[in-house]
Scaffold this motif. Structure first.
Motif, mmCIF file in Angstrom:
data_model
loop_
_atom_site.group_PDB
_atom_site.id
_atom_site.type_symbol
_atom_site.label_atom_id
_atom_site.label_comp_id
_atom_site.label_asym_id
_atom_site.label_seq_id
_atom_site.Cartn_x
_atom_site.Cartn_y
_atom_site.Cartn_z
ATOM 1 N N TRP A 24 11.459 31.103 4.174
ATOM 2 C CA TRP A 24 11.044 31.666 3.141
ATOM 3 C C TRP A 24 10.000 33.304 3.312
ATOM 4 C CZ3 TRP A 24 6.575 31.424 0.069
ATOM 5 C CH2 TRP A 24 6.454 31.746 -1.268
ATOM 6 N N VAL B 158 12.508 36.091 4.212
ATOM 7 C CA VAL B 158 13.212 36.338 3.308
ATOM 8 C C VAL B 158 12.592 37.663 2.238
ATOM 9 C CG1 VAL B 158 14.632 36.075 1.147
ATOM 10 C CG2 VAL B 158 14.918 34.605 3.357
ATOM 11 N N ARG B 159 11.129 36.425 1.547
ATOM 12 C CA ARG B 159 10.731 37.152 0.975
ATOM 13 C C ARG B 159 10.532 38.920 1.570
ATOM 14 N NH1 ARG B 159 6.204 34.611 -2.858
ATOM 15 N NH2 ARG B 159 4.487 36.109 -2.044
ATOM 16 N N ASP C 191 18.017 38.790 3.866
ATOM 17 C CA ASP C 191 16.698 39.146 2.823
ATOM 18 C C ASP C 191 17.801 38.258 2.167
ATOM 19 O OD1 ASP C 191 19.467 40.562 2.321
ATOM 20 O OD2 ASP C 191 18.818 41.993 1.177
ATOM 21 N N VAL D 269 18.447 34.873 -0.095
ATOM 22 C CA VAL D 269 17.457 33.791 -1.052
ATOM 23 C C VAL D 269 17.825 32.970 -0.975
ATOM 24 C CG1 VAL D 269 17.135 33.338 -2.878
ATOM 25 C CG2 VAL D 269 17.112 35.325 -2.607
ATOM 26 N N ARG E 188 12.930 41.238 1.788
ATOM 27 C CA ARG E 188 12.902 41.846 0.098
ATOM 28 C C ARG E 188 11.777 42.728 -0.303
ATOM 29 N NH1 ARG E 188 17.449 38.822 -2.166
ATOM 30 N NH2 ARG E 188 16.514 39.712 -4.223
ATOM 31 N N ARG E 189 10.722 42.442 -0.034
ATOM 32 C CA ARG E 189 9.834 43.649 -0.097
ATOM 33 C C ARG E 189 9.099 44.794 0.872
ATOM 34 N NH1 ARG E 189 4.322 39.549 -0.074
ATOM 35 N NH2 ARG E 189 4.715 38.841 -1.658
ATOM 36 N N ASP F 158 2.493 35.476 -7.639
ATOM 37 C CA ASP F 158 3.521 37.180 -8.078
ATOM 38 C C ASP F 158 4.568 36.084 -7.632
ATOM 39 O OD1 ASP F 158 3.539 35.930 -5.415
ATOM 40 O OD2 ASP F 158 2.716 37.404 -4.301
ATOM 41 N N GLN F 159 5.718 37.327 -8.125
ATOM 42 C CA GLN F 159 7.101 37.792 -8.229
ATOM 43 C C GLN F 159 7.145 36.568 -6.721
ATOM 44 O OE1 GLN F 159 8.615 37.904 -10.924
ATOM 45 N NE2 GLN F 159 10.057 37.155 -9.894
ATOM 46 N N ALA F 160 8.554 35.511 -6.821
ATOM 47 C CA ALA F 160 8.777 34.870 -5.148
ATOM 48 C C ALA F 160 9.650 36.527 -4.940
ATOM 49 C CB ALA F 160 9.762 34.108 -5.830
ATOM 50 N N TRP F 161 10.328 36.471 -5.462
ATOM 51 C CA TRP F 161 11.183 36.641 -4.148
ATOM 52 C C TRP F 161 11.218 38.766 -4.532
ATOM 53 C CZ3 TRP F 161 12.468 34.151 -0.664
ATOM 54 C CH2 TRP F 161 12.845 32.443 -1.921
ATOM 55 N N GLY F 162 10.811 38.857 -5.835
ATOM 56 C CA GLY F 162 10.582 40.299 -6.041
ATOM 57 C C GLY F 162 11.801 41.580 -6.460
ATOM 58 N N SER F 163 11.623 42.560 -6.432
ATOM 59 C CA SER F 163 12.998 42.869 -6.582
ATOM 60 C C SER F 163 13.573 43.748 -5.332
ATOM 61 C CB SER F 163 13.416 43.919 -7.528
ATOM 62 O OG SER F 163 12.139 45.011 -7.351
ATOM 63 N N LYS F 164 15.195 43.190 -5.312
ATOM 64 C CA LYS F 164 16.014 43.669 -3.466
ATOM 65 C C LYS F 164 15.546 45.851 -3.686
ATOM 66 C CE LYS F 164 20.035 42.823 -1.967
ATOM 67 N NZ LYS F 164 21.302 41.883 -1.378
#
Lengths: 365, 490
Positions: free
Chosen positions: B204, B207-208, B375, B377, B211-212, A351-357
């Protein structure tokens, strides 16, 4: 008593602990290959997999502690008989190397097997467990039989016989003895520790194996007595014989506790026979003048004294807490109790590692 | 290559490989124990989740550490039997003590911990992981006692009659000043490794999840980041303190290693610490050119005085030749200097790579201040990048320590605090009866098997790390489970 003799006895005790304890977990590993065999081309079978997990979980909490008896025997030999340690392990290089490789794959297979939920993964882990159990079970017998028989040492106590000389008929029969003994010991242990299908199959197999083990081990012991050993170890042979006859009867009567006691006593008697026939040597040479003896291989009295205090203080404690472990996990295991596997699939669906902010910034509370 | 070279390669490969996993186990076992302690004391589920998450990673790592450790117990006898004959009287004792006092506790209580979840009373179960944590650290003490004795033999005499080193004072062996400095250095390095590991993975994930928008879950990982950060900071201070102590002892006990670490060829007053040196790798002093230096700093590290005299490699070679002879038994000249390039660079890489952890710790200190999360990266990337660095730094530290004492396997004492007459050249320690074929065969076998296992280990660790904390409990519900004979871990 001379401390060097005390240490000869202590090392015999450590090997006894190792062979009795890891003896049954080698046996269980070997039986995994028999009771847990996969048919070529057959679809994965959930019941068979649960049975495999029953087998492995019987020794799950204890195999690692059992294996430490080997490391302790190795370390104690190094500390108390440096010459023995040096000559034995440089001389028996190839068998030891193979044993080490087998033990390595066995250790990681135990811990890693359930981590990935995949039939291929488990198939490989089971191979490692089965090979990692058979190989040492045979080779320890080969190695010890050679020590009973005597090996080719030169005047500097170096082993000069080469690898092939270790594969003599007496030693190979010794390998068969330990393999059969551990297999029976493991089958009896499985019968004692499980319920249901595995208990039944283990009981049947133990019943069939016991007479074979009696005959083969008996033949080897008599050979050892007539050709290489000393008179008093006939007593150990007699104890082993009585114990194995008891195993034959107990396995027929499904008296699992007695059967297990019998196989354990047999292994103890075997160690007594091996060490008794070596004494006063620790590594008898074909030319007796070159033998490594308790006296000429040992450490200084000071070191032996220190190590004696350490061993006397710590060994009972070890027995106490290891005994407690067996008590804690004393109940039988059956396939119905085995929960679903909790391993992961090897590949994660990416899955998308960082996704959208996200719209809202992170809270800074 | 002869059997000696192959045996050295084998020892190097198997030991460095073993020590990839060991620092993480030594450091992570106590951290997991602390996580579980917080859970038991506060009842906060977050800490139970962290205990289980990092506990799984600990177990994957523990297995391979144990597996590769078995070889270590026997390799001295297989490839280094002459060494074993010479030192067994003193060297064997800490090894046997390690097995009796530490390995038994570690293995038995780890089994109880793994299979005792929901079976043993909470506090007894907690005591089991603490027993494992203490035993892994105790194990390090004993094995370092053995190694420190090789670096600086004490409590021993050379017995002319038996021709071997014999122990006369176990107290001296177990309180060797080399050991007292090496132990905290190794342990703090292990904690730095584990702290970086916990903080890196935590960063890691935090932050992930931020951001979600899953802030609650992210908070759990923030706790891991903070815990890792504190561990790194404390361990970092301990590392510098113990490393400084070690440097001063090294100057006393192994001046050649000190000189080689600095590629210092000529004796100097106020010797500089070199940042960059170019050599021609021929292991001779002629090609060495110092490019960037910090004046007087080596003298300061060694003695606390910027103007102190530091002996150079060439002068030390002459001293050793006079004391221990110009040639070996076969008549070949003996070089008493270690490989300069390896010693010089491994020393710098050890220090340099640890800097990543420092940067991560400082970034974490700032970004998680007063309950904040981030958040950013780049913070997550820094966390992941930093994870392998202390592993590598530990490896280079050991490569430096062990390569830097060559050609000795037991280093002779130039100073009054050690003993006289106890030393052994590495070349004298190798087994006489093992052939090139034996050693080459086992070298290939170990390297190939270890290579395969490394790939599996990495994939498992990676897989479990990116899976994150399991939201569903991995054992059946407690009431259904009450009669189960054990917690089925396999």
């Amino acid at each position: 008593m001379d401390l060097a003799i005390v240490w000869f006895l202590l090392i015999a005790v450590l090997w006894t602990g190792y062979l009795v304890l890891e003896g049954f977990d080698f046996g269980v590993g070997m039986l995994l290959g028999i009771f847990g065999r996969r048919r070529r081309g057959a679809a994965p079978d959930a019941t068979a997999e649960k049975n495999r997990r029953v087998i492995i979980n019987t020794i799950g909490p204890v195999w690692d502690g059992n294996e430490v008896w080997l490391l302790t025997a190795g370390g104690a030999t190094f500390a108390a008989f440096p010459e023995w340690y040096a000559t034995l392990f440089s001389g028996f290089y190839i068998p030891l190397l193979i044993i080490l490789l087998a033990l390595i794959v066995r250790v990681v297979a135990f811990e890693w097997r359930g981590k990935i939920e995949s039939e291929t993964w488990r198939t490989w882990a089971d191979r490692a467990l089965v090979i990692g159990s058979w190989v040492p079970a045979v080779l320890w017998g080969v190695a010890f039989a050679n020590l009973v028989r005597g090996v080719e040492l030169d005047a500097n106590h170096q082993y000069v016989g080469g690898f092939l000389a270790l594969l003599n008929p007496f030693a190979l029969l010794g390998g068969a003895v330990t393999a059969l003994l551990f297999l029976t010991h493991g089958a009896v242990f499985l019968a004692l520790k499980t319920d249901g299908e595995i208990r039944e199959r283990a009981s049947v197999l133990a019943e069939r194996l016991a007479p074979v083990t009696l005959v083969v081990a008996g033949a080897w012991a008599v050979w050892a007595q007539l050709a290489f050993s000393v008179p008093w170890t006939w007593a150990a042979v007699a104890v082993a014989a009585v114990a194995l006859v008891a195993v034959v009867r107990a396995t027929r009567a499904r008296r699992e506790g007695w059967a297990f006691t019998g196989t354990a006593v047999t292994i103890v008697a075997a160690v007594v026979l091996i060490f008794g026939s070596m004494y006063p040597d620790v590594m008898p040479a074909l030319d007796p003048a070159n033998s490594l003896t308790v006296a000429n291989a040992s450490s200084s009295p000071y070191t032996l004294q220190i190590m004696t205090w350490v061993a006397v203080a710590l060994t009972p404690v070890v027995l106490l807490y290891q005994g407690w472990t067996y008590w804690v996990f004393r109940k039988r295991i059956s396939a119905e109790q085995i929960p679903e596997g909790v391993g992961l699939s090897l590949r994660k669906i990416a899955d998308q590692a960082w996704g959208s902010k996200p719209e809202t910034p992170a809270p800074r509370s | 290559m002869d059997a000696l070279d192959l045996a050295r390669w084998q020892f190097g490969i198997t030991t460095v490989y073993h020590f990839i996993f060991v620092p993480l186990t030594i450091g992570l076992a106590p951290l997991v124990a602390i996580m579980q302690t917080i859970w038991v004391r506060t009842g906060d589920e977050k800490w139970l989740k962290l205990t289980k998450f990092f506990g799984k990673l600990l177990l994957i790592n523990f297995a391979i550490g144990v597996a590769t450790g078995i070889v270590q117990e026997f390799q001295f006898g297989m490839n280094w039997s002459e060494y074993s004959r010479f030192v067994g009287d003193v060297f064997g004792a800490p090894l046997a003590m390690e097995a009796l006092a530490a390995f038994f506790v570690e293995s038995t209580f780890l089994g109880l911990w793994i299979f005792g979840w929901d079976k043993l009373p909470k506090k007894i179960h907690l005591a089991c992981i603490w027993a494992v944590a203490v035993a892994t650290n105790l194990s390090a003490y004993f094995i370092l006692a053995a190694n420190s004795w090789m670096q600086h033999p004490v409590g021993t005499i050379f017995n002319l009659e038996t021709g071997r080193a014999e122990m006369v004072d176990i107290g001296a062996v177990l309180t060797n000043n080399t050991l007292l400095a090496a132990f905290p250095h190794t342990i703090t390095a292990a904690f730095l490794t584990a702290g970086t590991f916990v903080a890196g993975i935590g960063a890691w994930w935090m932050v992930r999840l931020v951001r979600r928008g899953e802030h609650d879950k992210a908070r759990t990982y923030r706790s891991a980041v903070v815990m890792g950060m504190v561990t790194m900071l404390v361990a970092g201070v301990g590392l510098i303190w113990s490393g400084d102590w070690q440097a001063k002892l090294m100057f006393d006990q192994q001046p050649m290693k000190m000189a080689a670490a600095e590629a210092l060829c000529e004796t100097q007053d106020g010797a500089a610490f070199s940042i960059l040196t170019i050599g021609d790798l021929s292991n001779s002093c002629e090609g060495v050119r110092h490019v960037i230096e910090m004046p007087g700093f080596t003298s300061f590290l060694a003695t606390g005085d910027f103007d102190a005299t530091i002996k150079g490699v060439d002068d030390l070679q002459r001293e050793y030749e006079e004391q221990f002879g110009f040639t070996d038994e076969a008549g070949n000249p003996i070089s008493y200097q270690p490989n300069l390039a390896v010693t010089y660079w491994s020393f710098r890489l050890m220090i340099g790579l640890a800097v990543f952890s420092a940067v991560l710790a400082l970034a974490a200190l700032w970004l998680t201040r007063k309950g904040r999360m981030t958040d950013n990266v780049w913070f997550a990337r820094l966390g992941v990048l930093a994870i392998p660095m202390p592993f590598l730094a530990s490896s280079f530290g050991w490569i430096f320590t062990e390569m830097g004492r060559q050609p000795w396997v037991v280093v002779p004492n130039p100073n009054p605090s050690g003993v006289d007459g106890v030393w052994l050249l590495t070349a004298q320690g190798v087994s006489e009866v093992t052939s090139v074929g034996h050693v080459a065969g086992s070298l290939v076998a170990f390297t190939a098997l270890y290579g395969v296992l490394a790939v599996i280990w990495y994939r498992l660790m990676h897989r479990y790390a990116v899976e994150g904390i399991a939201e569903t409990p991995d054992s059946p519900t407690p009431d259904q489970d009450a009669d189960a004979p054990l917690s089925f871990a396999y």
